[in-house]
Write a protein that holds these residues in place. Structure first.
Motif, PDB file in Angstrom:
ATOM      1  N   UNK A  57       0.830  -1.203   0.000  1.00  0.00           N
ATOM      2  CA  UNK A  57       0.000   0.000   0.000  1.00  0.00           C
ATOM      3  C   UNK A  57       0.866   1.256   0.000  1.00  0.00           C
ATOM      4  N   UNK A  58       1.918   1.246   0.798  1.00  0.00           N
ATOM      5  CA  UNK A  58       2.792   2.416   0.885  1.00  0.00           C
ATOM      6  C   UNK A  58       3.412   2.741  -0.472  1.00  0.00           C
ATOM      7  N   UNK A  59       3.890   1.730  -1.157  1.00  0.00           N
ATOM      8  CA  UNK A  59       4.499   1.939  -2.480  1.00  0.00           C
ATOM      9  C   UNK A  59       3.448   2.405  -3.483  1.00  0.00           C
ATOM     10  N   UNK A  60       2.306   1.719  -3.511  1.00  0.00           N
ATOM     11  CA  UNK A  60       1.239   2.043  -4.456  1.00  0.00           C
ATOM     12  C   UNK A  60       0.721   3.474  -4.239  1.00  0.00           C
ATOM     13  N   UNK A  61       0.460   3.818  -3.007  1.00  0.00           N
ATOM     14  CA  UNK A  61      -0.101   5.138  -2.713  1.00  0.00           C
ATOM     15  C   UNK A  61       0.909   6.247  -2.955  1.00  0.00           C
ATOM     16  N   UNK A  62       2.153   6.028  -2.607  1.00  0.00           N
ATOM     17  CA  UNK A  62       3.179   7.051  -2.866  1.00  0.00           C
ATOM     18  C   UNK A  62       3.366   7.255  -4.363  1.00  0.00           C
ATOM     19  N   UNK A  63       3.363   6.160  -5.129  1.00  0.00           N
ATOM     20  CA  UNK A  63       3.470   6.287  -6.586  1.00  0.00           C
ATOM     21  C   UNK A  63       2.263   7.035  -7.134  1.00  0.00           C
ATOM     22  N   UNK A  64       1.067   6.736  -6.622  1.00  0.00           N
ATOM     23  CA  UNK A  64      -0.145   7.402  -7.083  1.00  0.00           C
ATOM     24  C   UNK A  64      -0.139   8.903  -6.826  1.00  0.00           C
ATOM     25  N   UNK A  65       0.239   9.287  -5.625  1.00  0.00           N
ATOM     26  CA  UNK A  65       0.298  10.725  -5.304  1.00  0.00           C
ATOM     27  C   UNK A  65       1.347  11.411  -6.170  1.00  0.00           C
ATOM     28  N   UNK A  66       2.463  10.756  -6.383  1.00  0.00           N
ATOM     29  CA  UNK A  66       3.518  11.336  -7.215  1.00  0.00           C
ATOM     30  C   UNK A  66       3.049  11.462  -8.659  1.00  0.00           C
ATOM     31  N   UNK A  67       2.317  10.473  -9.160  1.00  0.00           N
ATOM     32  CA  UNK A  67       1.749  10.563 -10.508  1.00  0.00           C
ATOM     33  C   UNK A  67       0.855  11.795 -10.600  1.00  0.00           C
ATOM     34  N   UNK A  68       0.010  11.992  -9.600  1.00  0.00           N
ATOM     35  CA  UNK A  68      -0.885  13.152  -9.590  1.00  0.00           C
ATOM     36  C   UNK A  68      -0.095  14.456  -9.713  1.00  0.00           C
ATOM     37  N   UNK A  69       0.949  14.590  -8.918  1.00  0.00           N
ATOM     38  CA  UNK A  69       1.765  15.816  -8.942  1.00  0.00           C
ATOM     39  C   UNK A  69       2.468  15.971 -10.286  1.00  0.00           C
ATOM     40  N   UNK A  70       3.069  14.893 -10.781  1.00  0.00           N
ATOM     41  CA  UNK A  70       3.786  14.953 -12.062  1.00  0.00           C
ATOM     42  C   UNK A  70       2.828  15.307 -13.204  1.00  0.00           C
ATOM     43  N   UNK A 111      -7.656  11.779 -11.864  1.00  0.00           N
ATOM     44  CA  UNK A 111      -8.787  11.286 -11.083  1.00  0.00           C
ATOM     45  C   UNK A 111      -8.430  10.064 -10.245  1.00  0.00           C
ATOM     46  N   UNK A 112      -7.646   9.169 -10.789  1.00  0.00           N
ATOM     47  CA  UNK A 112      -7.325   7.903 -10.122  1.00  0.00           C
ATOM     48  C   UNK A 112      -6.675   8.095  -8.748  1.00  0.00           C
ATOM     49  N   UNK A 113      -5.652   8.937  -8.608  1.00  0.00           N
ATOM     50  CA  UNK A 113      -5.073   9.138  -7.271  1.00  0.00           C
ATOM     51  C   UNK A 113      -6.058   9.775  -6.288  1.00  0.00           C
ATOM     52  N   UNK A 114      -6.939  10.645  -6.800  1.00  0.00           N
ATOM     53  CA  UNK A 114      -7.942  11.259  -5.921  1.00  0.00           C
ATOM     54  C   UNK A 114      -8.886  10.179  -5.399  1.00  0.00           C
ATOM     55  N   UNK A 115      -9.363   9.318  -6.300  1.00  0.00           N
ATOM     56  CA  UNK A 115     -10.244   8.218  -5.876  1.00  0.00           C
ATOM     57  C   UNK A 115      -9.539   7.319  -4.862  1.00  0.00           C
ATOM     58  N   UNK A 116      -8.283   6.991  -5.128  1.00  0.00           N
ATOM     59  CA  UNK A 116      -7.526   6.144  -4.204  1.00  0.00           C
ATOM     60  C   UNK A 116      -7.335   6.810  -2.849  1.00  0.00           C
ATOM     61  N   UNK A 117      -7.021   8.092  -2.864  1.00  0.00           N
ATOM     62  CA  UNK A 117      -6.825   8.844  -1.616  1.00  0.00           C
ATOM     63  C   UNK A 117      -8.121   8.878  -0.811  1.00  0.00           C
ATOM     64  N   UNK A 118      -9.238   9.161  -1.476  1.00  0.00           N
ATOM     65  CA  UNK A 118     -10.529   9.189  -0.792  1.00  0.00           C
ATOM     66  C   UNK A 118     -10.894   7.806  -0.262  1.00  0.00           C
ATOM     67  N   UNK A 119     -10.626   6.770  -1.065  1.00  0.00           N
ATOM     68  CA  UNK A 119     -10.944   5.405  -0.633  1.00  0.00           C
ATOM     69  C   UNK A 119     -10.138   5.016   0.600  1.00  0.00           C
ATOM     70  N   UNK A 120      -8.845   5.322   0.619  1.00  0.00           N
ATOM     71  CA  UNK A 120      -8.036   4.951   1.788  1.00  0.00           C
ATOM     72  C   UNK A 120      -8.519   5.671   3.035  1.00  0.00           C
ATOM     73  N   UNK A 121      -8.936   6.921   2.876  1.00  0.00           N
ATOM     74  CA  UNK A 121      -9.490   7.638   4.021  1.00  0.00           C
ATOM     75  C   UNK A 121     -10.794   6.995   4.477  1.00  0.00           C
ATOM     76  N   UNK A 122     -11.655   6.643   3.536  1.00  0.00           N
ATOM     77  CA  UNK A 122     -12.938   6.041   3.883  1.00  0.00           C
ATOM     78  C   UNK A 122     -12.763   4.658   4.511  1.00  0.00           C
ATOM     79  N   UNK A 123     -11.718   3.934   4.102  1.00  0.00           N
ATOM     80  CA  UNK A 123     -11.435   2.638   4.727  1.00  0.00           C
ATOM     81  C   UNK A 123     -10.831   2.808   6.119  1.00  0.00           C
ATOM     82  N   UNK A 124     -10.413   4.013   6.448  1.00  0.00           N
ATOM     83  CA  UNK A 124      -9.800   4.262   7.756  1.00  0.00           C
ATOM     84  C   UNK A 124      -8.290   4.159   7.739  1.00  0.00           C
TER      85      UNK A 124
END
Length: 191
Positions: A57-70, A111-124
């Motif tokens: 999860x740490x690798x996937x989420x960090x890559x996702x956030x970085x993709x969003x910024x890039x 959109x994908x990193x936003x959905x993932x970020x929201x989902x991780x928050x909603x999962x707790x």
């Protein structure tokens, strides 16, 4: 049997720049690298034992956030430095398909990193602690756990991942088509 060594279509000889800028190429290949990490890791997470999932999860989420910024930076750069137009020899329909694939990829890569970020928050599990961005940057938690919302967001995130994969196949297929079949040098604009 004769082997063709000349290109089927000659590259444009106009004075319009035919290559992407160095920074555009950099953005492209960094995005490719990050996707090469985020997508496979995201697809295998469900198949990892729960006790071993957090590093994935740490690798996937960090890559996702970085993709969003890039991708955000890449879009700003595109406003500053327009990409080179397609050469005149490229049929209009191919240009429209390429344009559609590019626009869909940009939209989903935001959109994908936003959905993932929201989902991780909603999962707790916000990006904190074991899953902090790049391993040490905690993001704020902004919602309480809500598994119904999380499941819906996760579904859209999964659909987005498969859609990105299809778009990547189309994009890579287009590049291969231009290089191997049409032999018009379009691939070389991004290398």
């Amino acid at each position: 049997m004769t082997v063709m060594t000349e290109p089927l279509v000659q590259a444009s000889t106009s004075t319009t720049p035919v290559e992407y800028s160095t920074l555009s190429k950099w953005f492209h290949w960094v995005t490719v690298t990050l996707l090469a990490v985020a997508l496979p890791v995201g697809f295998v997470i469900d198949h990892i034992k729960d006790a071993d999932k957090m590093p994935f999860y740490a690798i996937h989420e960090s890559a996702g956030v970085t993709i969003f910024v890039v991708v955000l930076l890449r879009l700003v750069w595109r406003l500053v430095r327009r990409p080179p137009p397609l050469p005149e020899h490229v049929p209009a329909i191919l240009g429209k398909v390429a344009n559609g694939v590019h626009h869909a990829l940009y939209a989903l890569l935001l959109l994908q990193p936003i959905l993932g970020f929201l989902a991780t928050n909603a999962w707790g599990f916000p990006l904190r602690g074991e899953t902090a961005y790049l391993g040490f940057i905690d993001f704020p938690k902004f919602m309480e756990t809500n598994e119904d919302v999380a499941a819906g967001l996760q579904l859209f995130h999964t659909i987005g991942a498969w859609t990105i994969l299809v778009l990547l196949v189309l994009h890579i297929g287009g590049a291969v088509f231009h290089q191997a079949i049409r032999r018009d040098g379009l691939l070389l604009r991004m290398i």
